[in-house]
Design a protein around this motif. Structure first.
Motif, PDB file in Angstrom:
ATOM      1  N   UNK A 118      -9.847 -17.183  -2.938  1.00 32.05           N
ATOM      2  CA  UNK A 118      -9.137 -17.686  -4.243  1.00 32.05           C
ATOM      3  C   UNK A 118      -7.210 -16.833  -4.125  1.00 32.05           C
ATOM      4  N   UNK A 119      -7.299 -15.764  -2.926  1.00 37.09           N
ATOM      5  CA  UNK A 119      -6.789 -15.154  -2.360  1.00 37.09           C
ATOM      6  C   UNK A 119      -5.385 -15.989  -1.348  1.00 37.09           C
ATOM      7  N   UNK A 120      -5.975 -16.748  -1.167  1.00 39.24           N
ATOM      8  CA  UNK A 120      -5.724 -17.831   0.248  1.00 39.24           C
ATOM      9  C   UNK A 120      -5.319 -18.785  -0.915  1.00 39.24           C
ATOM     10  N   UNK A 121      -5.557 -19.824  -2.206  1.00 40.48           N
ATOM     11  CA  UNK A 121      -5.468 -21.023  -2.705  1.00 40.48           C
ATOM     12  C   UNK A 121      -3.725 -20.517  -2.962  1.00 40.48           C
ATOM     13  N   UNK A 122      -4.333 -18.844  -4.057  1.00 39.17           N
ATOM     14  CA  UNK A 122      -3.143 -18.194  -4.642  1.00 39.17           C
ATOM     15  C   UNK A 122      -1.666 -18.046  -3.696  1.00 39.17           C
ATOM     16  N   UNK A 123      -2.236 -17.538  -3.070  1.00 37.16           N
ATOM     17  CA  UNK A 123      -1.146 -17.798  -1.561  1.00 37.16           C
ATOM     18  C   UNK A 123      -0.454 -15.451  -2.002  1.00 37.16           C
ATOM     19  N   UNK A 124      -1.536 -15.182  -2.436  1.00 30.49           N
ATOM     20  CA  UNK A 124      -1.181 -14.243  -2.636  1.00 30.49           C
ATOM     21  C   UNK A 124      -1.472 -12.934  -1.544  1.00 30.49           C
ATOM     22  N   UNK A 125      -1.606 -11.639  -1.696  1.00 28.21           N
ATOM     23  CA  UNK A 125      -2.346  -9.995  -0.845  1.00 28.21           C
ATOM     24  C   UNK A 125      -3.471  -9.416  -1.533  1.00 28.21           C
ATOM     25  N   UNK A 126      -3.985  -8.980  -0.585  1.00 31.85           N
ATOM     26  CA  UNK A 126      -4.587  -8.941  -0.769  1.00 31.85           C
ATOM     27  C   UNK A 126      -6.281  -7.361   0.324  1.00 31.85           C
ATOM     28  N   UNK A 127      -6.279  -6.015  -0.254  1.00 33.23           N
ATOM     29  CA  UNK A 127      -7.075  -5.303   0.960  1.00 33.23           C
ATOM     30  C   UNK A 127      -8.351  -6.123   0.578  1.00 33.23           C
ATOM     31  N   UNK A 128      -9.067  -5.628   1.481  1.00 31.17           N
ATOM     32  CA  UNK A 128     -10.552  -5.366   1.652  1.00 31.17           C
ATOM     33  C   UNK A 128     -10.352  -4.282   2.418  1.00 31.17           C
ATOM     34  N   UNK A 129     -10.888  -3.596   1.895  1.00 28.70           N
ATOM     35  CA  UNK A 129     -11.584  -2.320   1.487  1.00 28.70           C
ATOM     36  C   UNK A 129     -13.305  -2.172   1.571  1.00 28.70           C
ATOM     37  N   UNK A 249     -11.356   0.185   7.202  1.00 29.63           N
ATOM     38  CA  UNK A 249     -12.337   0.970   6.258  1.00 29.63           C
ATOM     39  C   UNK A 249     -11.499   1.702   6.065  1.00 29.63           C
ATOM     40  N   UNK A 250     -10.626   2.282   6.243  1.00 33.42           N
ATOM     41  CA  UNK A 250      -9.636   3.704   5.700  1.00 33.42           C
ATOM     42  C   UNK A 250      -8.564   3.083   5.491  1.00 33.42           C
ATOM     43  N   UNK A 251      -8.085   2.790   4.272  1.00 33.22           N
ATOM     44  CA  UNK A 251      -7.020   2.589   4.121  1.00 33.22           C
ATOM     45  C   UNK A 251      -6.051   3.623   3.227  1.00 33.22           C
ATOM     46  N   UNK A 252      -4.815   4.083   4.199  1.00 27.19           N
ATOM     47  CA  UNK A 252      -3.088   4.824   4.117  1.00 27.19           C
ATOM     48  C   UNK A 252      -3.604   5.631   2.485  1.00 27.19           C
ATOM     49  N   UNK A 253      -3.629   6.913   2.890  1.00 28.21           N
ATOM     50  CA  UNK A 253      -3.513   7.522   1.435  1.00 28.21           C
ATOM     51  C   UNK A 253      -2.180   7.195   0.029  1.00 28.21           C
ATOM     52  N   UNK A 254      -1.670   6.039   0.919  1.00 30.90           N
ATOM     53  CA  UNK A 254      -0.038   5.056  -0.263  1.00 30.90           C
ATOM     54  C   UNK A 254      -1.186   4.193  -0.470  1.00 30.90           C
ATOM     55  N   UNK A 255      -2.036   3.176   0.265  1.00 23.68           N
ATOM     56  CA  UNK A 255      -2.283   2.250  -0.285  1.00 23.68           C
ATOM     57  C   UNK A 255      -3.749   2.240  -1.549  1.00 23.68           C
ATOM     58  N   UNK A 256      -3.740   3.469  -0.723  1.00 22.51           N
ATOM     59  CA  UNK A 256      -5.089   3.700  -2.271  1.00 22.51           C
ATOM     60  C   UNK A 256      -4.143   3.716  -3.106  1.00 22.51           C
ATOM     61  N   UNK A 257      -3.388   4.549  -3.830  1.00 25.03           N
ATOM     62  CA  UNK A 257      -2.548   5.057  -4.311  1.00 25.03           C
ATOM     63  C   UNK A 257      -2.188   3.690  -5.154  1.00 25.03           C
ATOM     64  N   UNK A 258      -1.680   2.516  -4.123  1.00 26.02           N
ATOM     65  CA  UNK A 258      -1.315   1.040  -4.824  1.00 26.02           C
ATOM     66  C   UNK A 258      -2.253   0.645  -5.538  1.00 26.02           C
ATOM     67  N   UNK A 259      -3.287   0.804  -4.794  1.00 24.61           N
ATOM     68  CA  UNK A 259      -5.320  -0.121  -5.498  1.00 24.61           C
ATOM     69  C   UNK A 259      -4.540   0.586  -6.739  1.00 24.61           C
ATOM     70  N   UNK A 260      -5.276   2.199  -6.704  1.00 22.24           N
ATOM     71  CA  UNK A 260      -5.176   3.138  -8.473  1.00 22.24           C
ATOM     72  C   UNK A 260      -3.605   2.733  -9.366  1.00 22.24           C
ATOM     73  N   UNK A 261      -2.671   2.129  -8.641  1.00 23.83           N
ATOM     74  CA  UNK A 261      -1.871   1.415  -9.770  1.00 23.83           C
ATOM     75  C   UNK A 261      -2.218   0.150  -9.893  1.00 23.83           C
ATOM     76  N   UNK A 262      -2.767  -0.346  -9.386  1.00 25.10           N
ATOM     77  CA  UNK A 262      -2.742  -1.797  -9.312  1.00 25.10           C
ATOM     78  C   UNK A 262      -1.363  -2.634  -9.023  1.00 25.10           C
ATOM     79  N   UNK A 263      -0.722  -1.979  -7.741  1.00 24.64           N
ATOM     80  CA  UNK A 263       0.010  -2.665  -7.549  1.00 24.64           C
ATOM     81  C   UNK A 263      -0.727  -3.431  -6.335  1.00 24.64           C
TER      82      UNK A 263
END
Length: 456
Positions: A118-129, A249-263
């Motif tokens: 779905x991310x590929x079809x909508x041409x968006x960005x996604x993290x697989x953690x 398997x180990x996203x940075x703190x900045x990425x984890x914060x972006x996930x929490x904030x919906x970014x």
């Protein structure tokens, strides 16, 4: 070089050696370094740091500035001209079946795969953690196929050569009819224009608006995670409208914060595909192990090695520094002359062959630096980290190293030991993170095996 080999690429004149004058007259050209508001910018890597620019006499007759940030990819100077042809996806439309992988995804892998498509079809960005050993590579197959089916161009990139070398045969097996280029420094095969590319993140600096789907594996790995130029190059290699998938398997703190904030959209998988828990490390104090190696005596850690050998358990022995590893290698050859083992590091020209021999179970154990902390899989392996307190071993690094054990479905458990001369926050954080993922997997009913730990 024909026009196709310049599609989506951005190269210096010397890198276009075989391009004729007629082709060069058609390409887009721009300066390697551009000056604006008194600031120099490298168009290849985005560097604007004046401390990473240097002036020197040049063959053009003036004192040219050149970029130090991407110097290992070749010199970009004030007089350099970059050559580019816009990507047109000028390869043959793929015939079905595009994807020929015959395996079966777990329910969690299928959930991740659907979200990637779905991310590929909508041409968006996604993290697989996803935890180490969750089967991230298999999860991206359908996303790659979806992009290829619509005539798109795909790149799988990683900061580590070893990860690229591990990925290439698996991708070739899954997409046997799709031409594939493998790009890394020193690869003698060279470049060819293909719809599917596997490359180190350094190689992305030579692309510009080429890819409809960019997958970056081990996004937190050195040197990508703290190198602004490599991150710039990754973004430059994508088309303006394209999909981007991060894997780790180990996203940075900045990425984890972006996930929490919906970014940042994310898919979190706390369990491995085979349903067994992550092996939880034992933390074992072994005293001053450095002095023991130097003096060749009073080494508490030798009991760990002897136990592994007596039980005929193959293992990886991680050390923080090459010199200490080589000293230990010499000592262990005196102590265990009948055992088969070797050591490997990033500076070892034979490391690829040694890893193959370890995978073929020709060694009793393999000593290594952090070069093998991620991206490699062995069938049945235990793990010892000697000197886990060293600053080289970050929390993320220790989590990745622990993830080498218990990856195979037929051998889903394994031992992990952090042998140290004093616990650090990184050690404690890694143990806590692994335990937390196991608890999350247990709460979601994803585990059918027990937690594996070294006996006390």
């Amino acid at each position: 070089m024909d026009g196709k080999e310049l599609y989506g690429r951005e190269l210096t004149r010397s890198e276009c050696r075989s391009a004729d004058d007629r082709l060069l007259a058609l390409v887009e050209k721009r300066p390697g370094l551009v000056s604006a508001n008194g600031k120099l910018t490298c168009n290849r890597c985005g560097n604007q740091d004046r401390n990473k620019m240097q002036a020197a006499p040049c063959s053009c007759g003036t004192a040219c500035f050149y970029c130090l940030s991407c110097l290992n990819m070749g010199k970009i100077k004030s007089c350099t001209v970059l050559h580019h042809l816009p990507e047109t996806n000028a390869f043959a439309w793929p015939h079905e079946p595009v994807l020929q992988w015959q395996g079966q995804l777990s329910s969690e892998q299928k959930r991740a795969s659907d979200e990637i498509v779905e991310t590929v079809r909508s041409e968006e960005t996604r993290l697989i953690w996803a935890v180490a050993g969750a089967g991230k590579t298999e999860m991206i197959f359908e996303g790659i196929a979806a992009c290829l089916r619509k005539g798109g161009r795909v790149c799988l990139a990683s900061p580590r050569v070893d990860v690229c070398l591990e990925l290439a045969p698996r991708i070739k097996q899954a997409f046997p009819d799709i031409p594939l280029a493998l790009l890394y420094g020193g690869n003698e095969e060279g470049y060819s224009y293909t719809p599917l590319v596997i490359a180190t993140t350094h190689q992305l600096l030579r692309f510009r608006e080429a890819f409809d789907l960019l997958v970056i594996d081990e996004i937190d790995s050195f040197p990508f995670h703290n190198d602004a130029s490599l991150q710039f190059g990754a973004q430059k290699s994508r088309k303006k409208t394209s999909a981007l998938i991060y894997l780790t398997a180990t996203p940075s703190r900045a990425m984890q914060n972006d996930i929490k904030r919906g970014r940042l959209a994310a898919t979190v998988l706390p369990a491995r595909y085979h349903g067994f828990a992550l092996p939880e490390p034992e933390c074992l104090w072994v005293g001053n192990w450095r002095k023991a190696i130097n003096r060749k005596k009073n080494a508490r850690f030798l009991s760990l090695i002897r136990r592994q050998l007596q039980q005929q358990r193959r293992f990886l022995l991680f050390l923080p520094h090459i010199q200490l590893m080589e000293e230990l290698d010499g000592w262990l050859r005196e102590l265990f002359p009948d055992k088969q083992f070797t050591c490997v590091s990033a500076s070892d020209p034979d490391r690829e062959e040694k890893v193959k021999r370890m995978r073929a179970e020709m060694y009793d154990f393999l000593m290594t630096t952090t070069i093998l902390e991620r991206g490699v899989t062995f069938r049945d392996i235990d793990v010892i980290v000697l000197g886990a307190e060293d600053r080289v071993f970050t929390e993320a690094s220790l989590v990745q190293i622990a993830g080498r054990a218990g990856r195979h479905k037929d051998f889903p458990t394994g031992r992990v030991c952090f042998a140290h001369d004093g616990e650090t926050k990184a050690i404690q954080g890694a143990v806590r993170q692994i335990h937390s993922m196991n608890r999350a997997a247990g709460r979601r009913g994803l585990l059918n095996g027990s937690v594996s730990v070294l006996p006390k």
